[in-house]
Design an enzyme around this catalytic site. Structure first.
Site, mmCIF file in Angstrom:
data_model
loop_
_atom_site.group_PDB
_atom_site.id
_atom_site.type_symbol
_atom_site.label_atom_id
_atom_site.label_comp_id
_atom_site.label_asym_id
_atom_site.label_seq_id
_atom_site.Cartn_x
_atom_site.Cartn_y
_atom_site.Cartn_z
ATOM 1 N NE ARG A 259 -3.618 -2.901 2.506
ATOM 2 C CZ ARG A 259 -4.375 -2.449 3.082
ATOM 3 N NH1 ARG A 259 -4.735 -2.107 4.014
ATOM 4 N NH2 ARG A 259 -5.367 -4.440 2.831
ATOM 5 C CB SER A 349 -12.301 -4.590 7.528
ATOM 6 O OG SER A 349 -13.028 -2.981 6.591
#
Length: 420
Positions: A259, A349
């Site tokens: 990321r 998540s």
RNA sequence: GGAGACGUCGCAUAGCCCGGUCUAGUGCGCCUCACUGCUAAUGAGGUUUUCCCGAAAGGGAAACGGAGGUUCAAAUCCUCUCGUCUCCGCCA
């Protein structure tokens, strides 16, 4: 990608969905207009094309004298067909482009609002009271040093900010976490997967990561590969252009994640809370749309089981509409308690993406009425760095040693991490 | 990196040289029906997907790895591209 027919039938639903997400509701009207043009263009093209097909067939059968006249006729028609086809392609492209910009139709149960408007669903476990225990909690960077488990300085020396080495017990801890996660996933019926992490643009696009998330993906320009930010991408794309049988299909992908963390300057600069590269075990489900909600609950339960086993205090939040990302209609995060931040921080998540991804990736199943897009869902089983942070900080003892959660002991081969 | 072969309907293959009768034959698989104590065998039929018009019945269009091109017309000819395989080289 949203369901165009559903949008045509009930545009208000989609306008409202866009609104509560903080996205542009006017896109809905633009799409309806573009879709009208598209369908008109298709009809025009197909009519001409049908005429051309008949005429063309008669050319082959015709005798010499008729042939010349027919050919003359056919030539004119060919030009018209070509023009109509170009118009059709252009209209389809225009409509498609707009449809890609519209976010998935939100679940009405999701809390409305921005990042801060999440709803706490439950809190599990009690944060330790270090003051009562008579010492101040050290943060994971310090513990990492004491245990010789995390080396952020050399990470920075070699690769720059937001890189780190897991060393010694730190490295062992990762392997133990991964092995425990995979073992429990397999027990739950998941197929373990180690996917490629360099993917082509189409796979990236199909999972919805080239939209507003695009600035956060690494791109290898020379070879036009993307480094995935989660194995969700290769797992979803695994069944691209397929018709699936025997749903649900569940995969547990273990992979590095990359990321860019663009726009996070100054955020979480200390330690390994926010890094450019980490390992993660991700659950991914393909199921029938009508089962998606139940599947979402299951994914959340598996995540909770994992954090229960890690003996960590955490809470579950229902993420608000403005913070869902384009693909998800609802999202639950688990946030583990981080003592030195006096806060809960996201560690997992899970998202219900319904048919949004499968429509782009063309992943379907068959029922009595033909083929339909499947639903896709994903959820984090364990993201290594943040889980390590939570374990070190929550299970630390006065002398800087760290107690290993019971479930992990067989995988780690020790019950305490001791200062080196 | 160099040379070559191949990519067609669930699977296996034909068609491509010599463009139209090819959404496409054959075998296998699968489904339905018939025959049949049962099974097997045999016979007949069926067996892709997407989109458009339509209340429906139905009609139409598209797809032979992908993208372009030539042509009245492309699985078939041309260009590019992706993938698979073989041989050589290189690295392990």
């Amino acid at each position: 990608m949203i369901d165009l027919k559903a949008l045509r039938e009930n545009p208000d639903l989609f306008r409202n969905s866009q609104k509560v997400r903080g996205e542009d509701p006017l896109l809905v009207d633009q799409l309806i207009a573009a879709d009208d043009l598209r369908r008109i263009a298709i009809t025009e093209f197909e009519t001409l094309r049908a005429a051309q097909n008949t005429l063309s067939k008669s050319v082959g059968a015709a005798k010499n004298e008729d042939k010349a006249a027919l050919l003359e006729n056919a030539k004119g028609l060919a030009t018209d067909v070509k023009a109509a086809d170009a118009k059709r392609a252009q209209a389809e492209e225009a409509a498609h482009k707009i449809s890609l910009q519209i976010a998935n139709l939100i679940d009405p149960a999701a809390p409305i609002g921005g990042e801060a408007d999440f709803k706490v669903i439950e809190e599990i476990g009690k944060p330790r009271d270090f003051k009562a225990e008579g010492f101040a909690a050290k943060d994971h960077v310090e513990l990492g040093k004491i245990l010789k488990a995390i080396d952020t300085e050399r990470g920075a020396k070699v690769s720059g900010a937001r890189f780190y080495y897991l060393t010694g017990v730190g490295a062992l801890l990762e392997l133990a976490l991964v092995n425990y996660a995979i073992a429990s996933a397999v027990k739950a019926g998941f197929i373990p997967m180690i996917p490629p992490v360099l993917v082509k643009p189409h796979a990236m696009e199909g999972t919805g990561f080239l939209g507003q998330a695009a600035e956060n993906v690494f791109h290898l320009a020379q070879d036009d590969f993307y480094l995935v930010g989660t194995s969700e991408v290769p797992l979803a794309a695994y069944h691209m252009d397929e018709i699936l049988e025997n749903l649900p299909i569940r995969y547990a992908g273990y992979s590095p994640c990359f990321r860019r963390e663009a726009g996070t300057y100054g955020k979480d600069t200390r330690g390994i809370i926010r890094v450019h590269q980490f390992e993660k075990v991700e659950m991914f489900s393909f199921c029938k749309p009508e089962d998606a909600q139940a599947e979402h609950k299951k994914l959340l339960q598996w995540e909770k089981d994992f954090f229960d086993a890690m003996e960590l205090p955490y809470r579950v939040i229902d993420v608000a509409s403005g913070d869902l990302g384009a693909s998800a209609i609802r999202k639950f995060d688990i946030e583990a308690w981080i003592p030195t931040q006096d806060a809960y921080r996201e560690v997992t998540s899970t998202s219900n993406c319904t048919e949004f991804q499968s429509r782009r990736l063309n992943i379907r199943y068959r029922d009595e009425n033909g083929t339909k897009p499947v639903a896709t869902l994903n959820g984090t089983l364990v993201a290594i760095p943040r889980t390590i942070v939570a374990i070190l900080e929550n299970h630390q003892q006065k002398d800087g040693s760290v107690k290993v959660p019971k479930a992990l002991i067989p995988f780690l081969g020790m019950d305490t991490l001791v200062p080196a």
